[in-house]
Enzyme design. Structure first.
Site, mmCIF file in Angstrom:
data_model
loop_
_atom_site.group_PDB
_atom_site.id
_atom_site.type_symbol
_atom_site.label_atom_id
_atom_site.label_comp_id
_atom_site.label_asym_id
_atom_site.label_seq_id
_atom_site.Cartn_x
_atom_site.Cartn_y
_atom_site.Cartn_z
ATOM 1 N N GLN A 270 44.522 33.572 36.743
ATOM 2 C CA GLN A 270 45.595 34.437 36.235
ATOM 3 C C GLN A 270 45.333 34.656 34.742
ATOM 4 O OE1 GLN A 270 47.892 35.778 38.188
ATOM 5 N NE2 GLN A 270 47.905 34.506 40.021
ATOM 6 N N ASN A 304 45.735 27.504 42.558
ATOM 7 C CA ASN A 304 46.693 27.601 41.453
ATOM 8 C C ASN A 304 48.130 27.301 41.887
ATOM 9 O OD1 ASN A 304 47.541 28.481 38.750
ATOM 10 N ND2 ASN A 304 48.206 30.384 39.719
ATOM 11 N N GLU A 320 41.878 31.850 51.733
ATOM 12 C CA GLU A 320 41.291 32.691 50.696
ATOM 13 C C GLU A 320 40.005 33.315 51.268
ATOM 14 O OE1 GLU A 320 41.597 33.705 47.330
ATOM 15 O OE2 GLU A 320 39.566 34.455 47.669
ATOM 16 N N ASP A 347 39.227 36.309 56.047
ATOM 17 C CA ASP A 347 39.505 37.657 55.550
ATOM 18 C C ASP A 347 40.902 38.048 56.032
ATOM 19 O OD1 ASP A 347 39.750 40.283 54.943
ATOM 20 O OD2 ASP A 347 37.987 40.955 56.059
ATOM 21 N N CYS A 394 50.775 42.097 42.101
ATOM 22 C CA CYS A 394 50.315 42.767 40.871
ATOM 23 C C CYS A 394 50.397 44.280 41.021
ATOM 24 C CB CYS A 394 48.913 42.312 40.489
ATOM 25 S SG CYS A 394 47.729 42.404 41.821
HETATM 26 C C1 SAM Z 1 45.848 37.872 42.781
HETATM 27 S S1 SAM Z 1 44.566 36.760 43.262
HETATM 28 C C2 SAM Z 1 45.493 35.287 43.483
HETATM 29 C C3 SAM Z 1 44.722 34.000 43.478
HETATM 30 C C4 SAM Z 1 45.550 32.716 43.353
HETATM 31 N N1 SAM Z 1 46.760 32.739 44.137
HETATM 32 C C5 SAM Z 1 45.858 32.380 41.918
HETATM 33 O O1 SAM Z 1 47.051 32.356 41.531
HETATM 34 O O2 SAM Z 1 44.923 32.115 41.139
HETATM 35 C C6 SAM Z 1 44.221 37.338 44.864
HETATM 36 C C7 SAM Z 1 43.224 36.526 45.636
HETATM 37 O O3 SAM Z 1 43.051 37.161 46.913
HETATM 38 C C8 SAM Z 1 41.701 37.014 47.309
HETATM 39 N N2 SAM Z 1 41.433 38.073 48.304
HETATM 40 C C9 SAM Z 1 41.223 39.400 48.069
HETATM 41 N N3 SAM Z 1 41.040 40.047 49.238
HETATM 42 C C10 SAM Z 1 41.146 39.120 50.220
HETATM 43 C C11 SAM Z 1 41.046 39.180 51.643
HETATM 44 N N4 SAM Z 1 40.817 40.334 52.271
HETATM 45 N N5 SAM Z 1 41.200 38.044 52.354
HETATM 46 C C12 SAM Z 1 41.459 36.872 51.725
HETATM 47 N N6 SAM Z 1 41.558 36.751 50.371
HETATM 48 C C13 SAM Z 1 41.397 37.857 49.625
HETATM 49 C C14 SAM Z 1 40.926 37.139 46.021
HETATM 50 O O4 SAM Z 1 39.646 36.539 46.132
HETATM 51 C C15 SAM Z 1 41.842 36.414 45.033
HETATM 52 O O5 SAM Z 1 41.514 35.056 44.932
#
Ligand code: SAM
Length: 440
Positions: A270, A304, A320, A347, A394
């Site tokens: 973040q 996190n 994830e 995924d 976001c």
């Molecule tokens: C906004 S970040 C949040 C990460 C974590 N919750 C944090 O606070 O640090 C979104 C997360 O979704 C993961 N992500 C994106 N597309 C995805 C998918 N199709 N399936 C699983 N995870 C995914 C990204 O790798 C990233 O770690």
């Protein structure tokens, strides 16, 4: 394209603020977006573009300033595309974000939340701990530019400083520019990534051709004199490595939970450390996990939220898509002695992997997806049997879309929403929403 010339005589009244932070006016029955203008102001303007359905302009003089207008701190304001709201007082920025969030819920989801949580805010300068700085060699000037893209153009703004970046980098831009100019490969460095940890700052130099021994020496002495960790990236993300191995580690702490979260400079963290700490506490408070709860944390990154939730819940499963982040999350669980947090790679855009998670037993759910939201997850959430759901977003547009699905089709009620001011001085809106399953 036939661009209209500067029109300093024209003056328009700005009615509202757009979702990207521009003033909005109506002129001749057409919508006009005006950069640098605020609601209630009469401004002179210069047209940038005329389109079929709307026009775009930039304010050239403010003829009746808003009471919420402040002098932008940054000398590059108006040129650099990094910030678009520095001319608006911080409290008014947050209020504008709250309005934008409510408008999005009204327009996309036709839902008015029962309650608005107090906005999460923090220090508004020097907060940015992750960034990608563009680098360009300007042959005419025989100089290297380092910065973000200019507003309204694809050129790089040449920055002397950046006040939203953490000062360990924000004040270092001229030195960084000079360093890159001394490298033999200065034409082949397209970007430098920034990752700031609690006690270290890392720079990742992407280089498109090999560095010479002298280049390595320059980088080493720069790292030592500015107390930085220098990483090199000769190819894709997997090629990132420390210039001096075993030199240090990157981590941030979540002191309320006695946690240290380690990360690599290419990992998602973040952007705003202080606001993230408050956000983690808010999420734990809203989800309210108890020892008899099993929590599912989807889009969990490097743990996190998973690890703080595990301090209170019976167990937490973090899911994830990025295998490297899952490996890091497991490592973080180990170094923090957390035995009730588990992690899986999946995924979450794939309906079958969401289907696989629909085993019984989860009582609470956290979603923190990327900007595209979590459409596949929310479509199946009714089958998860969770009672309570917290959604960190976001992008208000995809949050409102997913909220409509949860409320209209999945049997949840919206308890409240709130703004998280993760990116002060930009129009970027981070938000949190809480849903509770409706009774039978
Ligand atoms: C906004 S970040 C949040 C990460 C974590 N919750 C944090 O606070 O640090 C979104 C997360 O979704 C993961 N992500 C994106 N597309 C995805 C998918 N199709 N399936 C699983 N995870 C995914 C990204 O790798 C990233 O770690």
């Amino acid at each position: 394209m036939d661009l209209p010339s500067s029109d300093s005589a024209a003056s328009v009244l700005i009615e509202t603020l757009s979702h990207d932070g521009r003033g909005v006016a109506r002129l001749g029955g057409k919508t006009l977006f005006v950069s640098g203008a605020l609601p209630g102001e009469h401004v002179g303007l210069r047209y940038l573009r005329r389109r079929r359905r709307f026009d775009e302009a930039v304010a050239t003089d403010i003829r009746s300033p808003s009471r919420e207008r402040v002098r932008p701190v940054c000398p590059h304001y108006g040129v650099c595309g990094g910030c678009s709201l520095q001319h608006l007082a911080s409290a008014a920025q947050v209020a504008a974000k709250e309005r934008a969030l409510l408008e999005q819920f009204a327009a996309t989801a036709r839902i008015a939340p029962a309650c608005m949580f107090p906005a999460i805010t923090g220090t508004t300068w020097g907060y940015r701990r992750r960034a990608r700085l563009g680098v360009k060699y300007a042959a005419k000037k025989d100089a290297v530019l380092v910065g973000f893209r200019e507003k309204h153009s694809s050129f790089l703004a040449d920055l002397d400083r950046c006040d939203v970046l953490h000062p360990s980098v924000g004040q270092l831009l001229p030195a960084l520019r000079d360093l890159i100019r001394t490298l033999s490969v200065h034409r082949q460095i397209p970007q430098v990534e920034v990752a700031v940890a609690d006690h270290a700052t890392a720079l990742v130099f992407r280089h498109l051709c090999p560095l010479s021994p002298l280049d390595l020496q320059h980088l080493l002495s720069f790292a030592h004199s500015h107390q930085l960790l220098v990483y090199l990236q000769p190819a894709g993300p997997d090629s990132v490595h420390l210039l001096s191995p075993n030199e240090g580690r990157l981590c941030y702490s979540l002191p309320e939970y006695g946690l240290e979260i380690e990360f690599l400079p290419t990992h998602f963290v973040q952007v705003n450390g202080e606001v993230n700490r408050k956000l983690v506490s808010r999420v734990v408070e809203l989800l309210d996990p108890h020892p008899d709860d099993r929590v599912l944390d989807l889009f969990c990154g490097l743990g996190n939220f998973t690890l703080p939730l595990a301090r209170r819940a019976g167990g937490v499963l973090g899911v994830e898509g990025d295998a490297a982040l899952v490996a890091q999350a497991r490592h973080n669980a180990t170094i923090n002695g957390t035995e009730n947090a588990f992690f899986e790679v999946a995924d979450l855009n794939d309906p079958s992997s969401v289907d696989g998670l629909c085993r019984t037993g989860f009582t609470k759910l956290l979603l923190d997806p990327p900007r595209s939201g979590a459409p596949q997850v929310v479509r199946q959430v009714g089958r998860l049997e969770v009672e309570r759901l917290v959604y960190v977003s976001c992008d208000p547009a995809t949050l409102a879309r997913d909220a409509a699905e949860l409320v209209r089709k999945q049997g949840f009620g919206l308890e409240g929403i709130g703004v998280v001011d993760m990116f002060p001085h930009t129009a970027h809106v981070e938000a949190v929403a809480v849903f509770q399953r409706k009774g039978p």
